[in-house]
Design an enzyme around this catalytic site. Structure first.
Site, PDB file in Angstrom:
ATOM      1  N   THR A 198       0.828  -1.211   0.000  1.00  0.00           N
ATOM      2  CA  THR A 198       0.000   0.000   0.000  1.00  0.00           C
ATOM      3  C   THR A 198       0.862   1.261   0.000  1.00  0.00           C
ATOM      4  OG1 THR A 198      -1.866   1.116   1.049  1.00  0.00           O
ATOM      5  CG2 THR A 198      -0.280   0.084   2.554  1.00  0.00           C
ATOM      6  N   SER A 244      -4.305  -1.537   0.000  1.00  0.00           N
ATOM      7  CA  SER A 244      -5.576  -1.368   0.717  1.00  0.00           C
ATOM      8  C   SER A 244      -6.719  -2.084  -0.024  1.00  0.00           C
ATOM      9  CB  SER A 244      -5.893   0.119   0.866  1.00  0.00           C
ATOM     10  OG  SER A 244      -5.865   0.736  -0.406  1.00  0.00           O
ATOM     11  N   GLU A 245      -6.503  -2.396  -1.308  1.00  0.00           N
ATOM     12  CA  GLU A 245      -7.541  -3.075  -2.092  1.00  0.00           C
ATOM     13  C   GLU A 245      -7.343  -4.587  -2.137  1.00  0.00           C
ATOM     14  OE1 GLU A 245      -9.987  -1.472  -2.572  1.00  0.00           O
ATOM     15  OE2 GLU A 245      -9.703   0.447  -3.586  1.00  0.00           O
ATOM     16  N   HIS A 261      -5.770  -2.998 -11.072  1.00  0.00           N
ATOM     17  CA  HIS A 261      -6.691  -1.924 -10.688  1.00  0.00           C
ATOM     18  C   HIS A 261      -6.012  -0.602 -10.990  1.00  0.00           C
ATOM     19  CE1 HIS A 261      -9.263   0.749  -8.546  1.00  0.00           C
ATOM     20  NE2 HIS A 261      -8.377   1.003  -7.593  1.00  0.00           N
TER      21      HIS A 261
HETATM   22  P1  13P Z   1      -2.953   1.211  -2.421  1.00  0.00           P
HETATM   23  O1  13P Z   1      -1.739   2.130  -2.459  1.00  0.00           O
HETATM   24  O2  13P Z   1      -3.316   0.845  -0.996  1.00  0.00           O
HETATM   25  O3  13P Z   1      -2.796   0.036  -3.330  1.00  0.00           O
HETATM   26  O4  13P Z   1      -4.207   2.051  -2.896  1.00  0.00           O
HETATM   27  C1  13P Z   1      -4.253   2.692  -4.130  1.00  0.00           C
HETATM   28  C2  13P Z   1      -5.619   2.690  -4.700  1.00  0.00           C
HETATM   29  O5  13P Z   1      -5.754   2.904  -5.885  1.00  0.00           O
HETATM   30  C3  13P Z   1      -6.811   2.440  -3.872  1.00  0.00           C
HETATM   31  O6  13P Z   1      -7.948   2.303  -4.662  1.00  0.00           O
END
Ligand code: 13P
Length: 218
Positions: free
Chosen positions: A49, A78-79, A98
């Protein structure tokens, strides 16, 4: 490296980092937005993250068990919840991308699905790319909506958020993410001109199989 990382796992970790950097080069992500996971044996490998992609090293990619547990102090994206749920629910999927690409996110802010404005919509598996209703990032609720929007599809939009693209391998998932953004850009342009004209379900059904051998499509 404190973890025991096999050459194959190392290769996958390096491919994740390369794909992250490519997302930035392609302009489909910026800063620390977006994340990537890849299936490895009984685990998933996922970006940590909030680490800028340029700072990623093979050992900072997080190895997560398919029950969501992680050993060590590295924090997964976080995802991680939707990455994990997609890989558990879809055995044919080995990579999840994502991103927050501009045009796809604009369409998602409008809460719209991308309709069959171009035959290339079929590379995502059907005659539209659905927009999953908004839920807070990182939640089980978001994961639930994403899985629903991905039924019979390899990509979806996330309302007020971005996109998910999946594939049998990472290069296919990344390729699809770029195709989704191209379709979103076309849709955005068409909306400036009037009511979009769309291909029929039959016209798309006629090419879904044919297109599965095209380019990087599964
Ligand atoms: P992370 O840095 O936790 O991967 O989050 C980025 C993000 O795009 C959350 O939707």
């Amino acid at each position: 490296m404190s973890q025991n990382i096999s050459p194959i796992e190392l290769e996958k970790r390096c491919a994740i980092i390369e794909a992250c950097l490519e997302m930035n080069r392609l302009g489909i992500n910026q800063g620390t937005s977006g994340n990537i996971s890849v299936r490895h044996e009984d685990y998933l490998l996922i970006t940590p993250t909030s680490v800028p992609y340029k700072q990623l090293k093979p050992e900072t990619i997080v190895r997560m068990k398919m029950d969501g547990s992680v050993k060590g102090s590295l924090k997964p994206s976080s995802e991680w919840r939707f990455h994990l749920d997609i890989l558990n629910a879809r055995p044919e999927v080995n990579a999840v991308v994502h991103a927050h690409p501009t045009y796809s996110t604009i369409i998602s802010i409008m809460g719209m699905d991308i309709p069959a404005i171009h035959y290339m919509i079929a590379v995502a598996g059907g005659d539209n790319i659905r927009c999953a209703p908004y839920e807070t990032f990182g939640t089980k609720a978001l994961s639930h909506q994403a899985l629903k929007a991905l039924e019979g599809r390899k990509a979806c939009l996330l309302e007020h958020h971005g996109i998910i693209a999946v594939g049998a391998n990472l290069s296919k998932a990344l390729w699809l993410a770029v195709e989704v953004e191209t379709l979103a850009k076309q849709f955005h342009g068409v909306l400036q001109l009037g009511k979009p004209r769309v291909l029929s379900q039959d016209q798309i059904a006629a090419i879904v199989d044919k297109i599965s051998n095209y380019g990087h499509a599964d």
